[in-house]
Design a protein around this motif. Structure first.
Motif, PDB file in Angstrom:
ATOM      1  N   TYR A 456     -35.897 -35.979  -9.890  1.00 47.36           N
ATOM      2  CA  TYR A 456     -35.833 -36.584 -11.221  1.00 47.36           C
ATOM      3  C   TYR A 456     -37.201 -37.114 -11.636  1.00 47.36           C
ATOM      4  CZ  TYR A 456     -30.707 -36.432 -11.100  1.00 47.36           C
ATOM      5  OH  TYR A 456     -29.403 -36.020 -11.075  1.00 47.36           O
ATOM      6  N   PHE A 457     -37.884 -37.788 -10.700  1.00 50.00           N
ATOM      7  CA  PHE A 457     -39.208 -38.362 -10.960  1.00 50.00           C
ATOM      8  C   PHE A 457     -39.192 -39.195 -12.238  1.00 50.00           C
ATOM      9  CE2 PHE A 457     -40.346 -34.435  -8.429  1.00 50.00           C
ATOM     10  CZ  PHE A 457     -40.454 -35.135  -7.227  1.00 50.00           C
ATOM     11  N   GLU A 458     -40.052 -38.842 -13.230  1.00 47.99           N
ATOM     12  CA  GLU A 458     -40.107 -39.705 -14.417  1.00 47.99           C
ATOM     13  C   GLU A 458     -39.003 -39.402 -15.429  1.00 47.99           C
ATOM     14  OE1 GLU A 458     -42.596 -36.100 -14.870  1.00 47.99           O
ATOM     15  OE2 GLU A 458     -42.695 -37.795 -13.480  1.00 47.99           O
ATOM     16  N   ARG A 459     -38.336 -38.251 -15.348  1.00 51.34           N
ATOM     17  CA  ARG A 459     -37.282 -37.907 -16.305  1.00 51.34           C
ATOM     18  C   ARG A 459     -35.928 -38.226 -15.673  1.00 51.34           C
ATOM     19  NH1 ARG A 459     -36.835 -34.650 -20.820  1.00 51.34           N
ATOM     20  NH2 ARG A 459     -38.988 -33.969 -20.563  1.00 51.34           N
ATOM     21  N   LYS A 460     -35.221 -39.212 -16.233  1.00 51.38           N
ATOM     22  CA  LYS A 460     -33.947 -39.668 -15.702  1.00 51.38           C
ATOM     23  C   LYS A 460     -32.810 -39.197 -16.615  1.00 51.38           C
ATOM     24  CE  LYS A 460     -36.554 -42.163 -12.936  1.00 51.38           C
ATOM     25  NZ  LYS A 460     -36.827 -41.776 -11.549  1.00 51.38           N
ATOM     26  N   PRO A 461     -31.899 -38.349 -16.120  1.00 50.33           N
ATOM     27  CA  PRO A 461     -30.813 -37.852 -16.979  1.00 50.33           C
ATOM     28  C   PRO A 461     -29.806 -38.959 -17.299  1.00 50.33           C
ATOM     29  CG  PRO A 461     -30.508 -37.100 -14.730  1.00 50.33           C
ATOM     30  CD  PRO A 461     -31.844 -37.773 -14.765  1.00 50.33           C
ATOM     31  N   CYS A 462     -29.204 -38.838 -18.465  1.00 53.89           N
ATOM     32  CA  CYS A 462     -28.239 -39.835 -18.930  1.00 53.89           C
ATOM     33  C   CYS A 462     -26.927 -39.148 -19.301  1.00 53.89           C
ATOM     34  CB  CYS A 462     -28.763 -40.595 -20.150  1.00 53.89           C
ATOM     35  SG  CYS A 462     -30.315 -41.473 -19.857  1.00 53.89           S
ATOM     36  N   ILE A 463     -25.861 -39.936 -19.294  1.00 60.26           N
ATOM     37  CA  ILE A 463     -24.556 -39.479 -19.795  1.00 60.26           C
ATOM     38  C   ILE A 463     -24.011 -40.563 -20.727  1.00 60.26           C
ATOM     39  CG2 ILE A 463     -24.047 -38.068 -17.765  1.00 60.26           C
ATOM     40  CD1 ILE A 463     -22.128 -41.267 -18.147  1.00 60.26           C
ATOM     41  N   TYR A 464     -23.151 -40.172 -21.642  1.00 60.49           N
ATOM     42  CA  TYR A 464     -22.447 -41.157 -22.482  1.00 60.49           C
ATOM     43  C   TYR A 464     -21.118 -40.534 -22.895  1.00 60.49           C
ATOM     44  CZ  TYR A 464     -24.953 -38.307 -25.949  1.00 60.49           C
ATOM     45  OH  TYR A 464     -25.474 -37.270 -26.667  1.00 60.49           O
ATOM     46  N   ILE A 465     -20.102 -41.380 -22.900  1.00 63.04           N
ATOM     47  CA  ILE A 465     -18.737 -40.925 -23.183  1.00 63.04           C
ATOM     48  C   ILE A 465     -18.096 -41.922 -24.137  1.00 63.04           C
ATOM     49  CG2 ILE A 465     -16.473 -40.413 -22.191  1.00 63.04           C
ATOM     50  CD1 ILE A 465     -17.888 -39.926 -19.524  1.00 63.04           C
ATOM     51  N   GLU A 602     -39.185 -44.125 -22.395  1.00 63.05           N
ATOM     52  CA  GLU A 602     -38.977 -43.637 -23.760  1.00 63.05           C
ATOM     53  C   GLU A 602     -37.689 -42.842 -23.795  1.00 63.05           C
ATOM     54  OE1 GLU A 602     -42.313 -41.289 -24.720  1.00 63.05           O
ATOM     55  OE2 GLU A 602     -43.729 -42.988 -24.839  1.00 63.05           O
ATOM     56  N   GLU A 603     -36.956 -42.944 -24.936  1.00 62.08           N
ATOM     57  CA  GLU A 603     -35.663 -42.273 -25.057  1.00 62.08           C
ATOM     58  C   GLU A 603     -35.864 -40.832 -25.531  1.00 62.08           C
ATOM     59  OE1 GLU A 603     -32.627 -44.398 -27.164  1.00 62.08           O
ATOM     60  OE2 GLU A 603     -33.664 -46.308 -26.862  1.00 62.08           O
ATOM     61  N   ASN A 604     -35.123 -39.936 -24.962  1.00 58.49           N
ATOM     62  CA  ASN A 604     -35.119 -38.535 -25.373  1.00 58.49           C
ATOM     63  C   ASN A 604     -33.708 -38.218 -25.865  1.00 58.49           C
ATOM     64  OD1 ASN A 604     -35.562 -35.839 -25.765  1.00 58.49           O
ATOM     65  ND2 ASN A 604     -35.428 -35.304 -23.584  1.00 58.49           N
ATOM     66  N   ILE A 612     -30.511 -40.176 -35.735  1.00 57.44           N
ATOM     67  CA  ILE A 612     -31.140 -40.236 -34.417  1.00 57.44           C
ATOM     68  C   ILE A 612     -31.263 -41.660 -33.901  1.00 57.44           C
ATOM     69  CG2 ILE A 612     -33.488 -40.334 -35.364  1.00 57.44           C
ATOM     70  CD1 ILE A 612     -34.318 -38.516 -33.016  1.00 57.44           C
ATOM     71  N   HIS A 613     -31.349 -42.640 -34.805  1.00 56.70           N
ATOM     72  CA  HIS A 613     -31.569 -44.012 -34.342  1.00 56.70           C
ATOM     73  C   HIS A 613     -30.324 -44.591 -33.675  1.00 56.70           C
ATOM     74  CE1 HIS A 613     -29.576 -44.533 -38.217  1.00 56.70           C
ATOM     75  NE2 HIS A 613     -29.206 -45.739 -37.773  1.00 56.70           N
ATOM     76  N   SER A 614     -29.128 -44.066 -33.973  1.00 57.61           N
ATOM     77  CA  SER A 614     -27.904 -44.628 -33.400  1.00 57.61           C
ATOM     78  C   SER A 614     -27.339 -43.792 -32.257  1.00 57.61           C
ATOM     79  CB  SER A 614     -26.833 -44.772 -34.476  1.00 57.61           C
ATOM     80  OG  SER A 614     -26.484 -43.510 -35.002  1.00 57.61           O
ATOM     81  N   SER A 615     -27.849 -42.602 -32.082  1.00 56.86           N
ATOM     82  CA  SER A 615     -27.286 -41.768 -31.012  1.00 56.86           C
ATOM     83  C   SER A 615     -27.925 -42.146 -29.679  1.00 56.86           C
ATOM     84  CB  SER A 615     -27.522 -40.290 -31.316  1.00 56.86           C
ATOM     85  OG  SER A 615     -28.909 -40.031 -31.350  1.00 56.86           O
ATOM     86  N   PRO A 616     -27.154 -42.119 -28.596  1.00 58.76           N
ATOM     87  CA  PRO A 616     -27.710 -42.473 -27.283  1.00 58.76           C
ATOM     88  C   PRO A 616     -28.588 -41.345 -26.751  1.00 58.76           C
ATOM     89  CG  PRO A 616     -25.381 -41.893 -27.104  1.00 58.76           C
ATOM     90  CD  PRO A 616     -25.711 -41.866 -28.563  1.00 58.76           C
ATOM     91  N   MET A 621     -37.571 -41.003 -20.329  1.00 59.67           N
ATOM     92  CA  MET A 621     -38.859 -40.587 -19.797  1.00 59.67           C
ATOM     93  C   MET A 621     -39.658 -41.839 -19.469  1.00 59.67           C
ATOM     94  SD  MET A 621     -40.810 -38.035 -18.997  1.00 59.67           S
ATOM     95  CE  MET A 621     -40.157 -36.644 -19.916  1.00 59.67           C
ATOM     96  N   TYR A 622     -39.897 -42.080 -18.151  1.00 62.41           N
ATOM     97  CA  TYR A 622     -40.629 -43.281 -17.733  1.00 62.41           C
ATOM     98  C   TYR A 622     -42.129 -43.007 -17.802  1.00 62.41           C
ATOM     99  CZ  TYR A 622     -36.899 -46.407 -16.358  1.00 62.41           C
ATOM    100  OH  TYR A 622     -35.853 -47.279 -16.398  1.00 62.41           O
ATOM    101  N   THR A 623     -42.800 -43.898 -18.456  1.00 66.64           N
ATOM    102  CA  THR A 623     -44.250 -43.799 -18.586  1.00 66.64           C
ATOM    103  C   THR A 623     -44.972 -44.766 -17.656  1.00 66.64           C
ATOM    104  OG1 THR A 623     -44.172 -45.403 -20.398  1.00 66.64           O
ATOM    105  CG2 THR A 623     -44.067 -43.052 -20.975  1.00 66.64           C
ATOM    106  N   MET A 624     -44.235 -45.736 -17.119  1.00 71.00           N
ATOM    107  CA  MET A 624     -44.843 -46.712 -16.212  1.00 71.00           C
ATOM    108  C   MET A 624     -44.475 -46.354 -14.771  1.00 71.00           C
ATOM    109  SD  MET A 624     -44.172 -50.273 -18.288  1.00 71.00           S
ATOM    110  CE  MET A 624     -45.211 -51.189 -17.176  1.00 71.00           C
ATOM    111  N   LYS A 625     -45.481 -46.227 -13.933  1.00 71.19           N
ATOM    112  CA  LYS A 625     -45.258 -45.845 -12.543  1.00 71.19           C
ATOM    113  C   LYS A 625     -46.107 -46.745 -11.659  1.00 71.19           C
ATOM    114  CE  LYS A 625     -47.007 -41.946 -11.073  1.00 71.19           C
ATOM    115  NZ  LYS A 625     -47.235 -40.507 -10.822  1.00 71.19           N
ATOM    116  N   GLN A 626     -45.503 -47.230 -10.568  1.00 76.25           N
ATOM    117  CA  GLN A 626     -46.196 -48.109  -9.633  1.00 76.25           C
ATOM    118  C   GLN A 626     -46.277 -47.418  -8.279  1.00 76.25           C
ATOM    119  OE1 GLN A 626     -47.306 -50.774 -11.112  1.00 76.25           O
ATOM    120  NE2 GLN A 626     -46.052 -50.464 -12.962  1.00 76.25           N
TER     121      GLN A 626
END
Length: 1555
Positions: A456-465, A602-604, A612-616, A621-626
């Motif tokens: 997954y690294f910086e791209r984290k998949p999401c689900i919504y129901i 950041e939301e994709n 687009i502003h109300s849809s999940p 996409m994570y831009t901050m990495k430690q």
């Protein structure tokens, strides 16, 4: 904190089968409703039934029959089984579930009365009682048999009912109304066999399911109608159960089933726990539920031809998928049985509840990480599916509201009323939003040789129901509030009161909500379209609320979730580990649903355009990495299980953090590895803000494996850790990052450099000396088919160790020649961090070969650490004075008892003198009482060992019922009773391991099978025992240690240890009896006999088996000569004798004689509390008390005892010697400072019998004791005679003189008068076949009967047990006679004789010969109170009174089931011993010798068809005498008138004619 605590419960165990044993003893029944019945008791558990024997012509039968039921089922299934006790052919029963019994103290009811009721006639009340014992034993449980209560206490039926303590004695009848409304979400398939076949061949998949609801409760079953072809059936029906309240069955089972012509199958199951929906307090409430939805979980909803995991749908185990939900309600109505409408019909049609509109819920999830994916599934793309109910499922199309507009409108209005602050919420402009319930498939990447991870690294998949549910959030909110309170309580104080109050509060708080609302969330891992593993998340844990206390503990937090294998034997393997973020709330509340995620993303979104502003988002996409470095300090592990056949393991640890893993080095052949290794993880990438990761880092997973030379490593265990996070600008320990440990330690070519744990982290070490006592090896089994001949013991701790001397010939002498050795080692200052000590036994074989025999890891060294004793008692010269003081105290104690004995004799003679000199009628009565006391005097010559035994187990006569003289005698005698232990003697004396400890040696693999209990597995792996001890102390040694070692420096701290040369002993085993043996024959009984094995000596007492007994009394002693240490394990077995085939082992117990022989508690021969040189209480030990005391003083290095002249007391010609004084000190030896301990008293121990084929399940108990006498000492006296008492012969003579007021049953065919043909029948309980009848007193018109008839009943009687002993064959096919022990009870019945039909039963009375009411002097004084209120009546004992005469009532039950008097009998009871009966014989009835006079009966007592002339004379003379006279006179008058009229014309003519 944005992370929740990890749930380490990986594998549910509730559904695993366990061995259970239910034992039921049916003792007797009382007050059964019925006339002259032949009762048989049936005991039913589930589908198994067992029956007692039939008892004829009695409604109070005595059985004393024992039944055992064996089950191998999951605990929930076992506890739901109904145990039913009923009377065959009579509709009366008693029911309770097995779980109720298991929750009782000791898991049993003992000597309790079960109330029998008729469920079809709830107005009738109680219809009898059955006295029984019920015990439920799970594998590993032990049951203690309570002390037997007095018979008088047990006869108090109302005070000893078979009910839990919190249940009232009088339970009312109640109706349980279960209302079934409708169901939703049924699987879109037909689970029937025919439909599966049709689908497989035709491909048709219509709505073929035909659901109905089945409810089971308290052994009853009810069903709704069948709704054909419906996935959303509506019933609106009601099922009614009638049961007593409170019910003794905890759970109600509700199932949705699919009707099928071949076999109905369950779709889903729900259990209603009645205790959770009711409160029995003063302000409590009756069980009530709903209307509420019940969510049902079970197997997957995907289509399969045959559902092999149907058990999940039956409610067994944890469901892996949502199956359906059912709308139900439950209410209870207490019935008034006196009301005439109580039996009216209850078929009520339920009205449908109003259709409450649902509200829209929104579920969001984000997969931050997916690691530890099993390598077996790592070669195919993997995706995750999230479902809530049916929503999100690819298999089923969710049931959506019919009109979306209405849902959006009405639902929103309802929500706006329920939710405050709606102005802050978003507008529901995502109404057309399409749910995304699965992540995109992704191919895993290799982590190491065992696991994969998803990149997954910086791209984290999401689900919504989005889903629609009835708004019942308040229930979940309340549950979350209680969870928060429980967490706060855990932070309370740590005093004992705090802990106890915490337990009390937690019991109430942790109860699950009985009314469901939103279903749980299931997350499935799918590989190549195949469901591999799942995780279940309760909906309440991720539910959002604007109030923090109502929010779920995991809502808006990253939680670590381990995926479990969906089906099959999962073991402890993990299929995957995910870092998952979940949020659940109303669709209107999803303003901050992303606020709990780690920052820096950041939301994709999939939707483009104005919405687009109300849809999940579909991904983040994570831009901050430690970048972090992780250091894992692996120091040691302990108590690992054996993974190799040698009984050891080759362990290494694998550490997982995020997508990284490393391993430690492999340490060969150890169960307690000390790695002392630092693992460094460089360049660990974590996404999010540095501050958040510092405060709440991800968890570390540590797994332990066993390295095998061939094949993959074996998994051994798993644990979790939370790292301590330091940033680059913070110090590491006392210095900065620059001071990292240098990488210059020893290197491993395959694994790279190995770094030790830094000094600042490893524990502080000190130098200790470990002294080892090498005593010997015992019971070594074969290794690789070869016997162990030359063994050696190796001791190792923290890399250092010592070896024992070599045993040259194990068979000849298994002891070591050198006893004590020592070695020094560096151990941590903190005792909790001490490494384990490893004991290994090797066999030294030819050609320099060494074979590992077995090993043991001593995980805790704390009990072997030397701790100096209290200095205040270190002056040994005081000990002699202390002994003198104790002896002086005992002189006064002996004097007290002797004075009491003299007073006892004086009181006895005084009472007799006063009573014998009384005058008048009152004096005569007193004289009789005086005679009774005289007969009660106990002659010591009549006492035997069994007198002490029965007095110890409280089966003698209740002290409250005896005269004051006997009271004093019993109080005096109690001082000399043996100690009764209701468990093994080892439990009472710390396993006799004072200085000599036993370490079990194990070899072979530990079983990882979930069905095998650890104890059973260890028993199979046990290969022998090492006997020795350890002593650990710091060096240089303290002054206390030096003083202890001052006597013999070669022995170190082990001073005063006896030599371990072989010693010959005489072992004397006394076996008293066995109880509750497991039945071994098909008839439910056993034919037990004793078998004893010690070394090569084996004794089988097969000839003296006891036929058909589960509680045999053996009363045997066995003498065996043995040599310690070769013959150190005594095995006492009970076998079942079989006529054909080999005898079966019932159970056995093993006793370590060596530990007892050398124990400081002196377990060789129990100390009596009195010193006698003759009689039943004779001193058994060859050493006298003075010799024993002198030896103890010598061994303890104290001055010998001194006996002054004041110790000799002479009272009543009884001289008290030094032996009594020494014995007094020995019985108080535990009061001695420093060297004192409790010495084993004269005793009888109760040991559990176990069978190797049924490990962990007790097969009965055996009572015994063991004496050991060294052969180099004077020989002991003969064994005590404990042979069972022979029953004494008695003869009971019952003379039935008269009856009165007997109910008149017949109508005279001529006159219509009421009369009865009376006769009396009698027998002793258990001897119904020897019943005797009087002759018939015919035609009694007043109920009076005259008989003068004698019954004679010879019987054998055990006075101590107050039981009649009967020996008879059970059937014509029985090989030998069976012995029964039955209470001594006389049954008398009155009958009406009929010649052309069965005789009519009129009434009966049962007299307990040990305790029955004194007969009334006259018939008028005889009343029914003598039966109903017998406890208020003067009671007599025929064994003391010998002869009694009086009137007793006959009773029977009327139509209202109440006792009424049906007659009275005048009888005389006389009891004679067998010798007395032979000297003065009498005849039965009125026969010779000593015949009784014929009764003076009225002339009317005859049978009309046997004496017709007499009947005519009686009919004419007695009944119609005046009528006949009148008729005769009238006929004569008519004849005269007729003759006159006839003669008058002729006579007149003659007169007129002058003839």
């Amino acid at each position: 904190c944005f992370r929740s605590k990890p749930d380490i419960k990986i594998e549910p165990s509730a559904g695993r089968p366990v061995d259970f044993q239910v034992s039921v003893t049916v003792i007797e029944a009382r007050q059964l409703v019925g006339l002259n019945m032949d009762p048989v008791v049936c005991v039913e558990i589930g589908d198994e039934k067992k029956y007692t024997s039939m008892k004829e012509s009695t409604n109070c039968p005595y059985y004393n029959e024992y039944f055992v039921f064996d089950f191998h089922v999951p605990p929930d299934v076992m506890f739901d089984k109904i145990l039913k006790v009923s009377i065959v052919f009579f509709c009366v029963c008693f029911k309770l579930d097995v779980g109720t019994v298991y929750t009782q103290p000791e898991h049993q009811f003992f000597h309790k009365w079960a109330t029998l009721c008729d469920p079809d006639d709830i107005t009738a009340g109680c219809k009898g009682y059955v006295k029984c014992d019920i015990a439920v034993v799970a594998k590993g449980d032990t049951i203690k048999t309570p002390h037997k209560a007095n018979e008088t206490d047990e006869d108090d039926i109302e005070g000893n009912l078979l009910l839990p303590e919190d249940v009232p004695a009088e339970r009312q009848w109640a109706r349980f109304y279960v209302k079934i409304y409708r169901a939703e979400g049924l699987p879109k398939m037909n689970t029937s066999i025919m439909a599966n076949v049709k689908k497989a061949f035709i491909g048709e998949n219509k709505d073929l399911v035909d659901p109905y609801v089945q409810v089971q409760f308290a052994g009853q079953k009810g069903k709704t109608s069948i709704q054909k072809s419906s996935y959303e059936p509506i019933w609106n029906e009601q099922i009614v159960f009638t049961e007593q309240f409170p019910p003794l069955c905890r759970r109600m089972k509700v199932q949705i089933r699919d009707s099928d012509k071949v076999n109905d199958v369950a779709i889903g199951t729900h259990f209603i726990d009645l205790q959770k929906i009711a409160n029995d307090g003063d302000k409590g409430f009756l069980p009530t539920l709903g209307p509420a939805w019940a969510n049902m979980y079970g197997s997957t909803r995907s289509y399969t031809l045959m559902d092999e995991y149907q058990d999940l749908n039956e409610g067994l185990g944890e469901g892996v998928s949502f199956r359906a939900r059912l709308l139900i309600s439950l209410s209870v109505e207490i019935l008034d049985t006196s009301s005439p409408e109580v039996m009216s019909s209850t078929e009520v049609q339920v009205e449908g509840i109003p259709n409450i509109s649902d509200v829209k819920f929104f579920l969001f999830g984000c997969f931050l990480e997916a690691t530890m994916i099993d390598r077996k599934i790592g070669d195919k793309p993997i995706n995750f599916e999230v479902t809530i109910g049916n929503y999100g499922s690819e298999v089923d199309t969710p049931t959506k509201p019919k009109t979306k507009k209405k849902k959006g409108g009405d639902g929103d209005d309802e929500e706006s009323e329920l939710i405050h602050g709606s102005s802050d919420e978003e507008v529901d402009d995502g109404g057309d939003m399409t749910s995304v319930s699965t992540t995109p498939p992704m191919k895993p990447v290799i982590t190491d040789r065992n696991y994969f991870h998803l990149p997954y690294f910086e791209r984290k998949p999401c689900i919504y129901i989005k889903s629609w549910w009835q708004d019942q959030r308040r229930r979940l909110y309340n549950a979350n509030i209680m969870d928060r309170i429980a967490d706060k309580l855990n932070q309370a104080g740590k005093t004992k009161l705090d802990r106890e109050r915490l337990k009390l509060c937690m019991q109430e708080l942790v109860k699950a909500a009985p009314q469901h609302s939103v279903p749980d969330i299931y997350i499935w891992m799918i590989s190549n379209n195949k469901r591999i593993a799942y995780a279940r998340v309760p909906s309440k844990d991720i539910l959002f609320s604007s109030v923090d206390e109502e929010t779920g503990k995991d809502c808006g937090k990253v939680q670590t979730i381990f995926f479990k294998k969906s089906f099959g034997p999962a073991g402890w393997t993990v299929q995957a580990k995910t870092e998952l973020y979940l949020w659940l709330g109303l669709n209107r509340q999803r303003k901050d649903y992303l606020s709990g995620l780690p920052n820096g993303f950041e939301e994709n979104k999939a939707v483009k355009g104005p919405g687009i502003h109300s849809s999940p988002p579909i991904s983040l996409m994570y831009t901050m990495k430690q970048i972090f470095q992780l250091r894992v300090h692996m120091y040691q592990a302990r108590s690992l299980f054996a993974a190799d056949s040698t009984g050891l393991s080759d362990p290494f640890a694998r550490v997982f953090f995020s997508t990284h893993s490393q391993v430690t080095e492999v340490l060969n052949e150890t169960l307690c590895p000390t790695w002392d290794q630092l693992l460094v993880f460089d360049n660990v990438e974590l996404y999010g803000e540095a501050g958040e990761l510092r405060d709440d880092p991800p968890i570390i997973v540590i797994e332990i494996y066993d390295q095998d030379t061939v094949g993959k490593a074996d998994f051994m265990g798993r644990t979790f850790a939370k790292p301590i996070t330091k940033m680059s600008d913070e110090h590491y320990g006392t210095s900065g990052k620059a001071d990292l440990p240098p990488i210059d330690g020893p290197s491993d070519f395959d694994r790279g450099p190995i770094l030790p744990v830094p000094i600042g982290i490893r524990p502080v070490l000190s130098k200790y000396r470990i002294e080892v006592l090498f005593w010997g090896l015992r019971d070594l089994k074969r290794v690789n088919l070869a016997q162990v001949d030359r063994p050696r013991v190796d001791i190792e701790c923290a890399g250092k160790g010592v070896q024992s001397a070599l045993i040259q010939n194990y068979k000849k002498n298994p002891n070591f020649s050198t006893l004590v050795k020592w070695f020094e080692v560096d151990l941590p200052e903190n005792e909790l961090l001490h490494p384990p000590l490893n004991i290994r036994v090797v066999d030294c074989r030819a050609f320099g070969r060494y074979t590992l025999v077995g090993s043991n890891a001593v995980t805790s060294l704390r009990k072997f650490i030397y701790r100096p004793s209290d200095k205040s008692v270190s002056n040994w010269s005081d000990m002699g004075v202390y002994a003198e003081i104790k002896a002086g105290q005992y002189v006064s104690l002996i004097c007290l008892f002797l004075i009491m004995f003299i007073a006892l004799a004086f009181i006895n003679s005084l009472v007799l003198h006063v009573k014998m000199n009384s005058k008048g009628g009152k004096g005569k009565k007193k004289r009789k009482k005086g005679e009774e006391v005289e007969e009660e005097e106990l002659d010591e010559s009549m006492l035997d060992w069994w007198s002490k035994y029965f007095a110890s187990i409280e089966t003698l006569k209740d002290v409250r019922d005896v005269e004051i003289v006997k009271l004093f005698y019993i109080m005096w005698q109690i001082m000399f009773l043996p100690q009764m232990y209701n468990r093994e003697l080892e439990y009472e004396f710390d396993t006799f391991e004072g200085w000599l400890h036993t370490f079990n040696l194990y070899r072979g693999k530990c079983s990882d099978d979930a069905d095998v209990e650890q104890n059973a597995a260890d028993e199979d792996r046990l290969i022998g025992k090492f006997k020795g001890s350890l002593c650990i102390y710091k060096v240089p040694a303290s002054d206390d240690v030096s003083r202890e070692m001052g006597f013999d420096s070669n022995m170190g701290m082990f001073q005063n240890i006896p030599h371990n040369d072989p010693i010959n002993v005489l072992v004397r085993v006394y076996v008293v009896r066995a109880t509750e043996l497991h039945p071994a024959d098909i008839n439910g009984k056993a034919d037990p006999y004793i078998a004893i094995k010690l070394g090569k000596t084996e004794i089988k007492d097969k000839e003296n088996y006891i036929s058909k007994q589960l509680n045999p009394v053996f009363g045997k002693s066995f003498d065996i000569e043995a040599t310690l240490p070769m013959d150190s394990t005594l095995t006492v077995s009970i076998y079942d004798w079989d006529l054909v085939g080999t005898d079966d082992l019932i159970g056995e117990t093993k006793i370590d004689l060596e530990n007892r022989f050398y124990s400081k508690h002196r377990a060789t021969c129990g100390l009596s509390t009195s010193y006698s040189i003759h009689g039943y209480n004779v001193w058994r030990d060859p050493m006298k008390p003075t010799q024993i005391l002198a030896k103890l003083c010598k061994d303890g290095k104290i001055d010998p005892p001194q006996y002054g002249p004041g110790g000799r007391v002479k009272v009543a010609n009884r001289k008290q010697t030094d032996e009594h004084l020494a014995l007094a000190v020995l019985n108080r030896w535990d009061d001695m400072p420093r060297i004192g301990c409790k010495l084993v008293p004269e005793h009888v121990e109760t040991r559990s019998l176990l069978n190797p084929d049924k490990p962990g399940m007790e097969q009965g108990r055996i009572e015994l004791w063991v004496d050991m006498f060294p052969k180099d000492m004077p020989a002991p006296g003969p064994a005590i005679d404990i042979s069972p008492r022979k029953p004494k012969k008695f003869e009971l003579r019952v003379i039935v003189w008269n009856t009165d007021e007997v109910v008149l049953e017949d109508d005279d065919i001529f006159t219509g008068e009421k009369s009865s043909d009376i006769f009396v029948r009698g027998w002793l309980k258990g001897q119904q076949e020897d019943k005797q009848d009087t002759d018939v007193h015919y035609h009694s018109l007043t109920g009076e009967g005259n008989f003068n008839w004698r019954f004679i009943y010879p019987f054998d009687y055990l006075q101590a047990e107050e039981k009649i002993v009967i020996s008879k064959k059970e059937s014509m096919f029985s090989w030998d006679e069976t012995e029964y022990k039955i209470p001594a009870r006389l049954n008398l019945q009155v009958w009406d004789a009929d010649h052309f039909s069965a005789d009519d039963f009129l009434g009966a009375i049962e007299l307990d010969l040990n305790r029955f009411p004194r007969g009334a002097k006259t018939a008028k004084q005889c009343s029914i109170d003598m039966v109903i209120n017998e406890q208020d009546m003067p009671m007599v004992n025929i064994f003391k009174q010998k002869r009694i005469k009086g009137w007793w009532p006959f009773v029977a039950r009327d139509e209202n089931d109440e006792l009424e008097i049906t007659g009275k009998v005048e009888a005389e009871l006389q009891l004679l011993t067998g010798e007395e009966a032979e000297k003065s014989p009498v005849g039965e009835g009125r026969n010779e010798p000593d015949p009784l006079e014929k009764p003076n009966r009225p002339d009317t007592t005859f049978l009309w068809f046997l004496s017709p002339l007499k009947a005519i004379r009686h009919l004419i003379c007695n009944q119609y005498k005046w009528l006949v006279i009148k008729i005769v006179l009238a006929l004569m008058l008519l004849a005269i008138i007729a003759l006159f009229l006839y003669s008058m014309p002729g006579y007149m003519a003659k007169k007129l004619l002058g003839v």
